[in-house]
Design a protein around this motif. Sequence first.
Motif, PDB file in Angstrom:
ATOM      1  N   LYS A   1      12.643   4.226  -6.909  1.00 45.79           N
ATOM      2  CA  LYS A   1      11.388   4.694  -7.508  1.00 45.79           C
ATOM      3  C   LYS A   1      10.254   3.922  -6.850  1.00 45.79           C
ATOM      4  O   LYS A   1      10.410   2.743  -6.526  1.00 45.79           O
ATOM      5  CB  LYS A   1      11.363   4.451  -9.015  1.00 45.79           C
ATOM      6  N   GLY A   2       9.119   4.567  -6.668  1.00 48.13           N
ATOM      7  CA  GLY A   2       8.026   3.843  -6.036  1.00 48.13           C
ATOM      8  C   GLY A   2       6.770   4.665  -5.937  1.00 48.13           C
ATOM      9  O   GLY A   2       6.716   5.843  -6.288  1.00 48.13           O
ATOM     10  N   GLY A   3       5.719   4.020  -5.444  1.00 46.33           N
ATOM     11  CA  GLY A   3       4.434   4.678  -5.283  1.00 46.33           C
ATOM     12  C   GLY A   3       3.427   3.714  -4.686  1.00 46.33           C
ATOM     13  O   GLY A   3       3.732   2.542  -4.422  1.00 46.33           O
ATOM     14  N   GLY A   4       2.228   4.216  -4.475  1.00 45.59           N
ATOM     15  CA  GLY A   4       1.178   3.379  -3.916  1.00 45.59           C
ATOM     16  C   GLY A   4       0.273   4.139  -2.986  1.00 45.59           C
ATOM     17  O   GLY A   4       0.185   5.382  -3.040  1.00 45.59           O
ATOM     18  N   LYS A   5      -0.386   3.424  -2.067  1.00 47.21           N
ATOM     19  CA  LYS A   5      -1.293   4.019  -1.094  1.00 47.21           C
ATOM     20  C   LYS A   5      -0.614   4.041   0.275  1.00 47.21           C
ATOM     21  O   LYS A   5       0.448   3.436   0.472  1.00 47.21           O
ATOM     22  CB  LYS A   5      -2.591   3.221  -1.038  1.00 47.21           C
ATOM     23  N   ARG A   6      -1.245   4.684   1.239  1.00 46.57           N
ATOM     24  CA  ARG A   6      -0.630   4.795   2.562  1.00 46.57           C
ATOM     25  C   ARG A   6      -0.447   3.433   3.220  1.00 46.57           C
ATOM     26  O   ARG A   6       0.446   3.259   4.058  1.00 46.57           O
ATOM     27  CB  ARG A   6      -1.449   5.719   3.462  1.00 46.57           C
TER      28      ARG A   6
END
Length: 909
Positions: A875-880
């Motif tokens: 699972k994850g996320g964020g900006k480029r």
Amino acid sequence: MDREFRDFSLKDLGFDKYTCRKCGSSFWSSVYREYCPDRPCSKYDFLFKKYSSVRNLSIDESRDLFIKYFMEKNHGYVDPYPVVAKWRDDLYLTIASIIVFQPLVTDGVVEPPFNPLVIVQPCVRLEDIDNVGLTFGRHMTSFEMGGHHAFNKKDKHVYWIRETIEYSLEFFNKYIGIPIESIVFKESWWEGGGNAGPALEVIVDGLELATLVFMKYKLVNGEYRPSPVYVVDTGYGMERIAWFTRKTPTAYHAVFDQLINKYKEILNIDVLTDDLLYYIVYSTSDKDINSINELESFIVENKLDEYWKKLLNTIALFTTLDHVKTILLLLSNGVVPSNTGEGYLVRLVLRRLLKTLLKTGVEISRLVYVLNELVNKQIEYWSDRYVYRFRDKAEYIYEVISIETRRFIDNITRNIVVVDKLINKKNITLDDLIKIYDSHGIPPEIVIDRAKSIGINISVPSDFYSRIARLHGASMEFSRNKIEELPREIVEWALKQNSTEIVFHREPYKTSHRSRIIDVYNKYVVFDSTIFYPRSGGQDSDIGYIIYNNEKYSVINVFKIGDVIVHELDRRLEIGSDKYVEQHIDWFRRYRLMKHHTATHILLGVLRKIYGDHVWQAGVEKTIEKARLDVTHYKLPSREEIELIEREVNKIIDQRIDISFKFMDKFSAEKEYGVKIYQGGAVYSPVVRIVEIPGVDVEACFGTHVSNTSEVGGFKIINVDRIQDGVIRFEYIAGSRLSEYISNLISEREELVKIIGLKTDSIVKNIENIVSDYKRLQELVKNYRSILKEYLIRELISKAIDICGVQLIVVEKKISDQQFYKNIVEELSLRNNYLTVMYDEDLVEIAVNPELAKLRDIDLRNTINFLKEKYRDVKGGGKRDHISIKIIKPRDKLKDIIESIEKIICQKE
């Protein structure tokens, strides 16, 4: 149209009924007319028509003449009420004179102070705020409504339609000097505040001067039902009468007179000459102009383009005059700007005013100074006129306006990034504009200007502020309909019972009482009389027990439903032949609640004395442990102010003041004490119970109190906090709770001494030493971090991996020092251009310099997608340029993580 107008005639008064050939409305006139003299069928002919008997009247003279006439007609005079409708809880502002008498008088529950009566009521109405200035005085946010009212019942007829018309004719003809042939009565319909009925608009040569409403219906769930009281509700516009008699270009000239030139000088703007203004006002008087764009179209069509800038300045000038007066009215009536209720509405007007000043060219750095100048001129202008006691509240007004103006400036400068983010949306909706206005205080005009600077056009409804006013000024349900915590069937059952005799008012110190059972519903009981206080007004209910047939039942809750007191027992009560019980209350609980309740009244009185009449109860709770009082105030008290408040409260306790209790009819109480008695909310009853601590506080209150302030025993504030914008919460204790509180403090102190190992005779000194040691250790840790960081970075750089020209470094978190590793990542990725992978037991953080990511077209978010193909638990996320990945045992998966990064950097499939 109501049959009332079908069944009556004014022919004997010389009037005939006509139908307007243009709008189709019915009207009565003493001379033949094809068209009604109202917009859009006629213009403001009064501006140029000669009336031989009409003399110039100021607004003060118009008001005095109106009152004088109706008092001569045996109408009792009623002093005007505040513009903030504290005696009602279904609306915030006084929008008409009848508001003073709805719903109790209009429902026949309470007799009016006089019948008939006359009142000239200052009103504030914001639903048409966007038309202010634009219609040259037809719309104002604050105005005076002259009302003469009659309340007709089956057993008492005062007067109705016929007499009302005759009064209107005589007043306008003989007192104002308007010829009968110029007066027209146009049939209409009116409803508001829960009442409705046919109406007649009194129109003279294009200008409506009064509305005569005959309220014969109640609005119940959208249906018209006959009202028990037939009410004559009239509204005479004092500003319009002054405008009509003086024939000034606009109503603003008639109301604000010499202030117009003074405001023009302060704002340093060019405005239209009177001749041009007369022409434009007259030419547009038969048109429904609801936006600045519609007005601009008229100007272009009439080839007046060269005057457009001056016209905009003129409208801004009128808007400024209007809004400053309304703000003064609201603030002088004790409103505190906030994000709810009337506080929101005054902030709405103030922010619209500030936006207008910016549009006229006032520099943002001069807003506070300019607004103070404008306010000062109106305070001087209205000084000692009617109810406009602005000078008495000047200190509060100046301080609040300065605070609010600085807050507005801060909002539109600090939150400009929010505006830019909104502009970047493809489709900006009205909801977006409302949200940014409500949440950040940024007017839509600023959003429009910002968007225009980058070539984006945004459409804003011309009635934006009117919509906001309607949204936040919407009526609420009457509190008399709010019954909490009981099932519906219990409420319906209770409402069928006879009213309960309240013993706790007559004998608050009585601890036992014999009463008779009226009815039982499961475990709920109604008695003919009770000493049990119900939960009401923020005060907890009494508890205790009853003895019935030698069996004890606990009373665990008590409720008030109308005039019936419902007692909840711990189990069902089985009734035998005997209907009598012995009631016993928990006196320890009752007495503490009495002390806390009386302490609340004392505290409120002290707060109003120290800070001013703008302090108003916004919430309250009295329990046996403590009490709290929420009040309207614009800033958090200082430590010194809190100590002053405590001293003043305890001084009143020590003065041993006897507390008085009495029942008064509603209007007598309001006349003697004012609407400040409704601190606890509106009271919908013909009789109110007044609790007075002489020289300190007086309120309409249902609760139980001690009989002398000395019984409160003592008072201590234990917490003060700002719970929302414009509302301060005080928490406090009284009486024997003080010793418990002190004992708890001593216990906590002793525990602290044990935990830290302090010497009891010098706690402050020891704490100072601990704080000093702590700061020294913080500095030491900082130095160690710096040394370790330098070493670790050198070590990590030596092990960097080259991936298609990008240097990658892997960092393992070995100690739980979040700040240390954050500094490591920032140093490597932002300052040294390394793509950094940091991991611990279940989390991976990957970061790269944003410029490098842009240059090499790196989007780290793709790493998450690659890993998800191989591992289900990712699972994850964020900006480029910065992502976080939740993954089990990342050390074992480093090879795959690095391979996924390689695919992104090297553009591999």
